[in-house]
Design an enzyme around this catalytic site. Structure first.
Site, PDB file in Angstrom:
ATOM      1  N   LYS A  90       0.455  -1.520   0.144  1.00 23.38           N
ATOM      2  CA  LYS A  90      -0.248  -0.157  -0.137  1.00 23.38           C
ATOM      3  C   LYS A  90       0.696   1.302   0.378  1.00 23.38           C
ATOM      4  CE  LYS A  90      -4.380   0.827   0.294  1.00 23.38           C
ATOM      5  NZ  LYS A  90      -5.362  -0.098   0.060  1.00 23.38           N
ATOM      6  N   SER A 156     -12.665   1.115  -9.998  1.00 20.77           N
ATOM      7  CA  SER A 156     -13.218  -0.514  -8.930  1.00 20.77           C
ATOM      8  C   SER A 156     -13.832  -0.948  -8.167  1.00 20.77           C
ATOM      9  CB  SER A 156     -11.222  -0.930  -8.674  1.00 20.77           C
ATOM     10  OG  SER A 156     -10.817   0.446  -8.375  1.00 20.77           O
ATOM     11  N   THR A 160     -15.837  -3.263  -5.833  1.00 24.48           N
ATOM     12  CA  THR A 160     -16.032  -3.180  -4.702  1.00 24.48           C
ATOM     13  C   THR A 160     -17.512  -3.014  -4.025  1.00 24.48           C
ATOM     14  OG1 THR A 160     -14.204  -2.319  -5.038  1.00 24.48           O
ATOM     15  CG2 THR A 160     -15.130  -2.293  -2.465  1.00 24.48           C
ATOM     16  N   LEU A 191     -20.577   7.980   1.996  1.00 20.42           N
ATOM     17  CA  LEU A 191     -20.805   8.334   0.091  1.00 20.42           C
ATOM     18  C   LEU A 191     -20.214   9.117  -0.708  1.00 20.42           C
ATOM     19  CD1 LEU A 191     -25.067   9.669   1.629  1.00 20.42           C
ATOM     20  CD2 LEU A 191     -24.538   7.308   0.830  1.00 20.42           C
ATOM     21  N   ASP A 213     -22.526  11.067   5.880  1.00 27.11           N
ATOM     22  CA  ASP A 213     -21.291  11.858   5.467  1.00 27.11           C
ATOM     23  C   ASP A 213     -20.946  12.937   6.072  1.00 27.11           C
ATOM     24  OD1 ASP A 213     -19.475  12.351   2.927  1.00 27.11           O
ATOM     25  OD2 ASP A 213     -20.125  10.568   2.496  1.00 27.11           O
TER      26      ASP A 213
HETATM   27  N1  NAI Z   1     -12.855   2.422  -4.286  1.00 24.37           N
HETATM   28  C1  NAI Z   1     -12.529   1.307  -3.812  1.00 24.37           C
HETATM   29  O1  NAI Z   1     -12.636   0.595  -5.143  1.00 24.37           O
HETATM   30  C2  NAI Z   1     -12.338   0.139  -2.458  1.00 24.37           C
HETATM   31  C3  NAI Z   1     -12.172   1.160  -1.132  1.00 24.37           C
HETATM   32  N2  NAI Z   1     -11.960   0.542   0.890  1.00 24.37           N
HETATM   33  C4  NAI Z   1     -12.421   1.366   1.074  1.00 24.37           C
HETATM   34  O2  NAI Z   1     -13.523   1.861   1.554  1.00 24.37           O
HETATM   35  C5  NAI Z   1     -13.479   2.988   1.679  1.00 24.37           C
HETATM   36  C6  NAI Z   1     -14.648   3.953   1.124  1.00 24.37           C
HETATM   37  O3  NAI Z   1     -13.437   4.269  -0.296  1.00 24.37           O
HETATM   38  P1  NAI Z   1     -14.477   5.364  -1.330  1.00 24.37           P
HETATM   39  O4  NAI Z   1     -15.881   5.087  -1.557  1.00 24.37           O
HETATM   40  O5  NAI Z   1     -13.393   4.332  -2.243  1.00 24.37           O
HETATM   41  O6  NAI Z   1     -13.455   6.609  -0.650  1.00 24.37           O
HETATM   42  P2  NAI Z   1     -14.655   7.953  -1.109  1.00 24.37           P
HETATM   43  O7  NAI Z   1     -13.061   8.924  -0.709  1.00 24.37           O
HETATM   44  O8  NAI Z   1     -14.526   7.902  -2.314  1.00 24.37           O
HETATM   45  O9  NAI Z   1     -15.207   8.408  -0.622  1.00 24.37           O
HETATM   46  C7  NAI Z   1     -15.440   8.151   1.675  1.00 24.37           C
HETATM   47  C8  NAI Z   1     -16.466   9.121   2.023  1.00 24.37           C
HETATM   48  O10 NAI Z   1     -16.441   8.515   3.478  1.00 24.37           O
HETATM   49  C9  NAI Z   1     -16.542   9.888   3.929  1.00 24.37           C
HETATM   50  N3  NAI Z   1     -16.358  10.912   4.971  1.00 24.37           N
HETATM   51  C10 NAI Z   1     -14.872  10.421   5.922  1.00 24.37           C
HETATM   52  N4  NAI Z   1     -15.295  11.096   6.924  1.00 24.37           N
HETATM   53  C11 NAI Z   1     -16.024  10.711   7.011  1.00 24.37           C
HETATM   54  C12 NAI Z   1     -16.783  10.946   8.263  1.00 24.37           C
HETATM   55  N5  NAI Z   1     -16.083  10.688   9.557  1.00 24.37           N
HETATM   56  N6  NAI Z   1     -18.121   9.800   8.766  1.00 24.37           N
HETATM   57  C13 NAI Z   1     -18.536   9.908   7.157  1.00 24.37           C
HETATM   58  N7  NAI Z   1     -18.859   9.464   6.098  1.00 24.37           N
HETATM   59  C14 NAI Z   1     -17.018   9.881   6.094  1.00 24.37           C
HETATM   60  C15 NAI Z   1     -16.136  10.914   2.355  1.00 24.37           C
HETATM   61  O11 NAI Z   1     -16.907  12.186   2.674  1.00 24.37           O
HETATM   62  C16 NAI Z   1     -16.775  10.672   1.350  1.00 24.37           C
HETATM   63  O12 NAI Z   1     -17.971  10.680   1.077  1.00 24.37           O
HETATM   64  C17 NAI Z   1     -12.007   3.478   1.938  1.00 24.37           C
HETATM   65  O13 NAI Z   1     -11.659   2.814   3.498  1.00 24.37           O
HETATM   66  C18 NAI Z   1     -11.377   2.205   1.508  1.00 24.37           C
HETATM   67  O14 NAI Z   1     -10.150   2.266   1.760  1.00 24.37           O
HETATM   68  C19 NAI Z   1     -11.260  -0.514   0.138  1.00 24.37           C
HETATM   69  C20 NAI Z   1     -11.231  -1.578  -1.276  1.00 24.37           C
HETATM   70  C21 NAI Z   1     -11.908  -0.737  -2.533  1.00 24.37           C
HETATM   71  O1  AKG Z   2      -9.496  -1.428  -5.031  1.00 23.09           O
HETATM   72  C1  AKG Z   2      -8.260  -0.961  -5.547  1.00 23.09           C
HETATM   73  O2  AKG Z   2      -8.099   0.638  -6.307  1.00 23.09           O
HETATM   74  C2  AKG Z   2      -7.137  -1.636  -5.278  1.00 23.09           C
HETATM   75  C3  AKG Z   2      -7.012  -2.762  -4.177  1.00 23.09           C
HETATM   76  C4  AKG Z   2      -7.109  -1.873  -3.039  1.00 23.09           C
HETATM   77  O3  AKG Z   2      -5.499  -0.621  -2.459  1.00 23.09           O
HETATM   78  C5  AKG Z   2      -7.907  -2.251  -1.800  1.00 23.09           C
HETATM   79  O4  AKG Z   2      -8.694  -2.807  -1.728  1.00 23.09           O
HETATM   80  O5  AKG Z   2      -8.176  -1.843  -0.584  1.00 23.09           O
END
Ligand code: NAI
Ligand code: AKG
Length: 380
Positions: A90, A156, A160, A191, A213
């Site tokens: 990572k 991606s 997920t 969200l 959010d």
């Molecule tokens: N995007 C992906 O394909 C993957 C994401 N993840 C994990 O899933 C989680 C979300 O990822 P994404 O949706 O890609 O991130 P993102 O950055 O698109 O969304 C995160 C959301 O959470 C909100 N947020 C932040 N702090 C907050 C709080 N304290 N309370 C409520 N809302 C809050 C933000 O405003 C944002 O809307 C992360 O932990 C990420 O590591 C895991 C595997 C794959």
């Molecule tokens: O979802 C991705 O883009 C990469 C994989 C990853 O970093 C994760 O699953 O946390």
């Protein structure tokens, strides 16, 4: 002559001890672009390390290091469970995603990734988008999660979110003897790219959801969308999400949200979401079991994105990705059963399954273990 003035990383080996489970940690600094990043490679037994790159305004180096060490370890287990030929890694970039991004910064980051010569592949995570890595791709081939227009698998967060839904269906099967999404209530935290899609799907199926959010725009957007769906949405304040009287808590934002404070507030029957490192510590898994809350281990539930980005190295095929993502349903059920049979927590059951896979594959592939190149031939 003193070359570097006043620099001290402690007068003991605590830094190395902190990373004792990890193979390599790389500190990256490029004053020209302002890049400050850390890349952590946890374990390459199953293949070169793979994991997204997070950008966050970390308060200090300890916070950033802690995050990258925990996240990269999670990737080792996630790769084993998802049956992809990669190890765990990572990266974190220290900076505010709203303010500090520039093409130069992501190009510099690409150069550091390239310097690892195939030991580390990376792409998007919280705070970064596919567009950022178009710049990194100019410096290295070792970028995944690439837009379709550039020959990759695209966003991606789509697989997920699908994986989270399969996990919810398995959990509903376990708890309520149905795979239906409606009739069960959900509290969604975050969200973003993943959480929004999960919310949309639940609403389409007629489920009632409670959401929070830190972005009002996203809350308003899902509220507007719910006007045309069968399900209903209720917006709640950030801190109130833990105490909602619902069936399932769906954390899709930050890590560490399952801790001493929040466990006291939770009234749910299960926790299942996409956020990485939901448990502040492994011991919190035990506290959940004692409270009768079923916990779906995060790195099993959120593997859909990993499955898609890993598939890019074979040329990206949506059917293949979907078939593998669907397996999350069976894996979650197996973990619930193993935990029950062995009277252990679900996180312990998942860890055991993954550690066995790593040991078994390491024996079969000893010639390949710790290789710096992937099995497939990717020209550099
Ligand atoms: N995007 C992906 O394909 C993957 C994401 N993840 C994990 O899933 C989680 C979300 O990822 P994404 O949706 O890609 O991130 P993102 O950055 O698109 O969304 C995160 C959301 O959470 C909100 N947020 C932040 N702090 C907050 C709080 N304290 N309370 C409520 N809302 C809050 C933000 O405003 C944002 O809307 C992360 O932990 C990420 O590591 C895991 C595997 C794959
Ligand atoms: O979802 C991705 O883009 C990469 C994989 C990853 O970093 C994760 O699953 O946390």
């Amino acid at each position: 002559m003193e070359l570097v003035k006043g620099v001290s990383v402690g007068n003991d080996f605590s830094l190395l001890e902190k990373m004792s489970e990890h193979e390599q940690v790389v500190f990256c600094n490029d004053p020209h672009s302002g890049l400050r990043a850390i890349i952590a490679i946890h374990n390459t037994t199953l293949g070169p390390a793979l994991g997204g790159c997070r950008m966050q305004p970390y308060r200090n180096i300890d916070e950033a290091l802690e995050d990258v060490l925990r996240l990269s370890k999670g990737m080792t287990y996630k790769c084993a469970a998802a049956d992809v030929d990669f190890g765990g890694g990572k990266a974190v970039i220290i900076g505010d995603p709203k303010r500090d991004k520039s093409p130069e910064l992501f190009r510099a980051f690409g150069q550091f990734v390239d310097s690892l010569n195939g030991r580390f592949f990376t792409g998007t995570d919280m705070g970064t988008t596919m567009d950022d890595f178009i710049h990194s791709m100019k410096e290295t081939r070792n970028i995944v999660g690439v837009p379709e227009a550039y020959g990759g698998g695209g966003d991606s967060s789509i697989p997920t979110a699908q994986g989270v839904i399969y996990g919810i269906q398995a959990t509903n099967q376990m708890l309520f003897n149905t795979t239906k999404l409606r009739g069960v209530t959900y509290a969604i935290q975050g969200l973003g790219k993943v959480g929004y899609r999960v919310a949309e799907r639940l609403l389409e199926d007629g489920a009632d959801i409670y959401v929070t959010d830190i972005s009002n725009e996203k809350l308003q957007s899902i509220k507007n969308q719910a006007e045309t769906t069968k399900g209903n949405v209720t917006i709640v304040k950030e801190e109130e999400i833990y105490s909602q009287d619902v069936d399932i808590f769906v954390p899709c934002a930050i890590g560490g949200v399952i801790n001493d404070k929040t466990i006291q507030k939770l009234k749910v029957k299960a926790i299942i979401g996409s956020a990485n490192n939901q448990l502040e510590s492994e011991a919190h898994g035990k506290q959940l079991t004692e409270k009768g809350i079923l916990y779906a281990p995060d790195y099993i539930v959120n593997a859909g994105g990993l499955i898609q980005v890993a598939d890019e190295l074979y040329g990206s095929n949506k059917d293949r990705v979907l078939a593998k993502t669907k397996e999350i349903y069976n894996i979650i059920l197996e973990i619930y059963q193993q935990a029950e049979i062995n009277q252990i927590t679900t996180n312990e059951a998942a860890n055991q399954i993954c550690e066995n896979i790593i040991q078994e594959k390491a024996r079969r592939n000893s010639f390949y273990s710790r290789s710096v190149r992937p099995k497939w031939d990717i020209p550099n």
